[in-house]
Design a protein around this motif. Structure first.
Motif, PDB file in Angstrom:
ATOM      1  N   VAL A   1      -5.444  64.609  -2.305  1.00 57.18           N
ATOM      2  CA  VAL A   1      -5.624  64.513  -0.855  1.00 57.18           C
ATOM      3  C   VAL A   1      -6.865  65.318  -0.470  1.00 57.18           C
ATOM      4  CG1 VAL A   1      -4.538  64.791   1.401  1.00 57.18           C
ATOM      5  CG2 VAL A   1      -3.098  64.552  -0.648  1.00 57.18           C
ATOM      6  N   ASP A   2      -7.898  64.608  -0.033  1.00 61.51           N
ATOM      7  CA  ASP A   2      -9.130  65.258   0.397  1.00 61.51           C
ATOM      8  C   ASP A   2      -9.843  64.322   1.350  1.00 61.51           C
ATOM      9  OD1 ASP A   2     -11.950  66.206   0.418  1.00 61.51           O
ATOM     10  OD2 ASP A   2     -11.227  67.601  -1.109  1.00 61.51           O
ATOM     11  N   ASP A   3     -10.326  64.845   2.461  1.00 62.42           N
ATOM     12  CA  ASP A   3     -10.964  63.997   3.459  1.00 62.42           C
ATOM     13  C   ASP A   3     -12.366  63.537   3.059  1.00 62.42           C
ATOM     14  OD1 ASP A   3     -11.630  66.818   3.949  1.00 62.42           O
ATOM     15  OD2 ASP A   3     -12.790  66.046   5.634  1.00 62.42           O
ATOM     16  N   GLU A   4     -12.944  64.100   2.014  1.00 64.24           N
ATOM     17  CA  GLU A   4     -14.261  63.682   1.547  1.00 64.24           C
ATOM     18  C   GLU A   4     -14.093  62.499   0.596  1.00 64.24           C
ATOM     19  OE1 GLU A   4     -16.798  66.955   0.195  1.00 64.24           O
ATOM     20  OE2 GLU A   4     -15.344  68.302   1.108  1.00 64.24           O
TER      21      GLU A   4
ATOM     22  N   VAL B   1     -13.186  62.601  -3.462  1.00 61.04           N
ATOM     23  CA  VAL B   1     -11.849  62.292  -3.953  1.00 61.04           C
ATOM     24  C   VAL B   1     -11.853  61.045  -4.840  1.00 61.04           C
ATOM     25  CG1 VAL B   1     -10.934  60.915  -2.031  1.00 61.04           C
ATOM     26  CG2 VAL B   1      -9.411  62.434  -3.292  1.00 61.04           C
ATOM     27  N   SER B   2     -12.687  60.065  -4.531  1.00 60.90           N
ATOM     28  CA  SER B   2     -12.722  58.874  -5.385  1.00 60.90           C
ATOM     29  C   SER B   2     -13.360  59.189  -6.731  1.00 60.90           C
ATOM     30  CB  SER B   2     -13.427  57.711  -4.684  1.00 60.90           C
ATOM     31  OG  SER B   2     -14.771  58.020  -4.439  1.00 60.90           O
TER      32      SER B   2
ATOM     33  N   ARG C   1      -2.895  58.827  -7.415  1.00 59.95           N
ATOM     34  CA  ARG C   1      -3.012  58.091  -6.155  1.00 59.95           C
ATOM     35  C   ARG C   1      -3.871  58.947  -5.237  1.00 59.95           C
ATOM     36  NH1 ARG C   1       2.879  57.548  -4.346  1.00 59.95           N
ATOM     37  NH2 ARG C   1       3.141  59.355  -5.689  1.00 59.95           N
ATOM     38  N   VAL C   2      -4.589  58.306  -4.345  1.00 61.12           N
ATOM     39  CA  VAL C   2      -5.583  58.998  -3.534  1.00 61.12           C
ATOM     40  C   VAL C   2      -5.388  58.683  -2.061  1.00 61.12           C
ATOM     41  CG1 VAL C   2      -8.057  59.168  -3.054  1.00 61.12           C
ATOM     42  CG2 VAL C   2      -7.269  58.931  -5.404  1.00 61.12           C
TER      43      VAL C   2
ATOM     44  N   ASP D   1       7.537  57.578  -3.273  1.00 64.91           N
ATOM     45  CA  ASP D   1       7.410  57.971  -4.678  1.00 64.91           C
ATOM     46  C   ASP D   1       6.877  59.400  -4.760  1.00 64.91           C
ATOM     47  OD1 ASP D   1       7.269  57.940  -7.443  1.00 64.91           O
ATOM     48  OD2 ASP D   1       5.436  56.746  -7.515  1.00 64.91           O
ATOM     49  N   PRO D   2       7.769  60.394  -4.631  1.00 62.34           N
ATOM     50  CA  PRO D   2       7.307  61.781  -4.664  1.00 62.34           C
ATOM     51  C   PRO D   2       6.617  62.106  -5.994  1.00 62.34           C
ATOM     52  CG  PRO D   2       9.579  61.670  -3.923  1.00 62.34           C
ATOM     53  CD  PRO D   2       9.211  60.303  -4.423  1.00 62.34           C
ATOM     54  N   PRO D   3       5.470  62.768  -5.925  1.00 65.22           N
ATOM     55  CA  PRO D   3       4.750  63.125  -7.140  1.00 65.22           C
ATOM     56  C   PRO D   3       5.293  64.409  -7.746  1.00 65.22           C
ATOM     57  CG  PRO D   3       3.560  63.933  -5.263  1.00 65.22           C
ATOM     58  CD  PRO D   3       4.764  63.192  -4.728  1.00 65.22           C
ATOM     59  N   GLN D   4       4.812  64.709  -8.925  1.00 64.72           N
ATOM     60  CA  GLN D   4       5.089  66.015  -9.511  1.00 64.72           C
ATOM     61  C   GLN D   4       4.126  67.049  -8.945  1.00 64.72           C
ATOM     62  OE1 GLN D   4       4.451  64.105 -13.281  1.00 64.72           O
ATOM     63  NE2 GLN D   4       6.270  65.115 -14.101  1.00 64.72           N
ATOM     64  N   VAL D   5       2.880  66.590  -8.699  1.00 65.96           N
ATOM     65  CA  VAL D   5       1.810  67.486  -8.259  1.00 65.96           C
ATOM     66  C   VAL D   5       1.010  66.836  -7.137  1.00 65.96           C
ATOM     67  CG1 VAL D   5      -0.271  68.748  -8.978  1.00 65.96           C
ATOM     68  CG2 VAL D   5       1.592  68.400 -10.616  1.00 65.96           C
ATOM     69  N   VAL D   6       0.680  67.650  -6.131  1.00 66.96           N
ATOM     70  CA  VAL D   6      -0.253  67.245  -5.088  1.00 66.96           C
ATOM     71  C   VAL D   6      -1.456  68.180  -5.178  1.00 66.96           C
ATOM     72  CG1 VAL D   6      -0.684  67.055  -2.602  1.00 66.96           C
ATOM     73  CG2 VAL D   6       1.535  66.365  -3.547  1.00 66.96           C
ATOM     74  N   VAL D   7      -2.640  67.587  -5.307  1.00 65.39           N
ATOM     75  CA  VAL D   7      -3.885  68.347  -5.260  1.00 65.39           C
ATOM     76  C   VAL D   7      -4.413  68.161  -3.846  1.00 65.39           C
ATOM     77  CG1 VAL D   7      -6.187  68.648  -6.241  1.00 65.39           C
ATOM     78  CG2 VAL D   7      -4.277  67.938  -7.725  1.00 65.39           C
ATOM     79  N   LEU D   8      -4.441  69.249  -3.084  1.00 55.81           N
ATOM     80  CA  LEU D   8      -4.571  69.175  -1.625  1.00 55.81           C
ATOM     81  C   LEU D   8      -5.718  70.024  -1.106  1.00 55.81           C
ATOM     82  CD1 LEU D   8      -3.241  68.428   1.150  1.00 55.81           C
ATOM     83  CD2 LEU D   8      -1.772  70.431   0.823  1.00 55.81           C
ATOM     84  N   ASP D   9      -6.653  69.383  -0.413  1.00 59.70           N
ATOM     85  CA  ASP D   9      -7.745  70.106   0.223  1.00 59.70           C
ATOM     86  C   ASP D   9      -7.203  70.886   1.414  1.00 59.70           C
ATOM     87  OD1 ASP D   9     -10.372  70.920   0.753  1.00 59.70           O
ATOM     88  OD2 ASP D   9     -10.744  69.202   2.054  1.00 59.70           O
ATOM     89  N   VAL D  10      -7.713  72.086   1.605  1.00 62.41           N
ATOM     90  CA  VAL D  10      -7.251  72.919   2.710  1.00 62.41           C
ATOM     91  C   VAL D  10      -7.829  72.448   4.042  1.00 62.41           C
ATOM     92  CG1 VAL D  10      -7.343  75.236   3.701  1.00 62.41           C
ATOM     93  CG2 VAL D  10      -6.860  74.956   1.286  1.00 62.41           C
ATOM     94  N   LEU D  11      -9.140  72.236   4.069  1.00 63.41           N
ATOM     95  CA  LEU D  11      -9.804  71.924   5.335  1.00 63.41           C
ATOM     96  C   LEU D  11      -9.965  70.421   5.497  1.00 63.41           C
ATOM     97  CD1 LEU D  11     -12.573  74.670   5.422  1.00 63.41           C
ATOM     98  CD2 LEU D  11     -10.396  74.632   6.646  1.00 63.41           C
TER      99      LEU D  11
END
Length: 122
Positions: free
Chosen positions: A9-12, A16-17, A31-32, A46-56
């Protein structure tokens, strides 16, 4: 790694792609989304095991998404991504119970290592 379930999850969009492509080339299915609300909707089905999450992020920011993930999916590990100017947010996230945080620009091997640790693969 095929059984890993990761959401980025990243707004850029370009960032992210590109990151997703680099992870997929290393056998990590991801998934993106560029939106915190969308990430939460993705987790409903479909809950993931891990979320990589941008703060801002605009709209629903990373720390608010983190709070909702922790409330609704306490078993999901969150790795926060912070930019140079948001180190404090990474520290705040650690206090809130994130699995870990990484600074941008990312080293792909560091991220893969953190994801591996989060899913229990050492």
């Amino acid at each position: 790694m095929q059984d890993w379930n990761v959401i980025l999850v990243d707004d850029e969009e370009e960032f992210v792609s590109t990151l997703a492509e680099r992870l997929r080339l290393r056998g990590i299915p991801v998934r993106v989304t560029t939106d915190g609300e969308e990430a939460l909707r993705m987790m409903e089905t479909d809950p993931p095991q891990v979320v990589v999450l941008d703060v801002l992020m605009p709209g629903l920011g990373g720390l608010e998404v983190l709070k909702r993930i922790q409330a609704d999916y306490p078993e999901v590990k969150v790795i926060l991504l912070t930019g140079q100017g948001s180190t404090w947010d990474g520290i705040q996230g650690m206090r809130m119970g994130v699995f870990d945080y990484l600074m941008k620009p990312l080293n792909i091997d560091d991220l893969i290592g953190k994801i591996r640790e989060a899913v229990g693969g050492g």
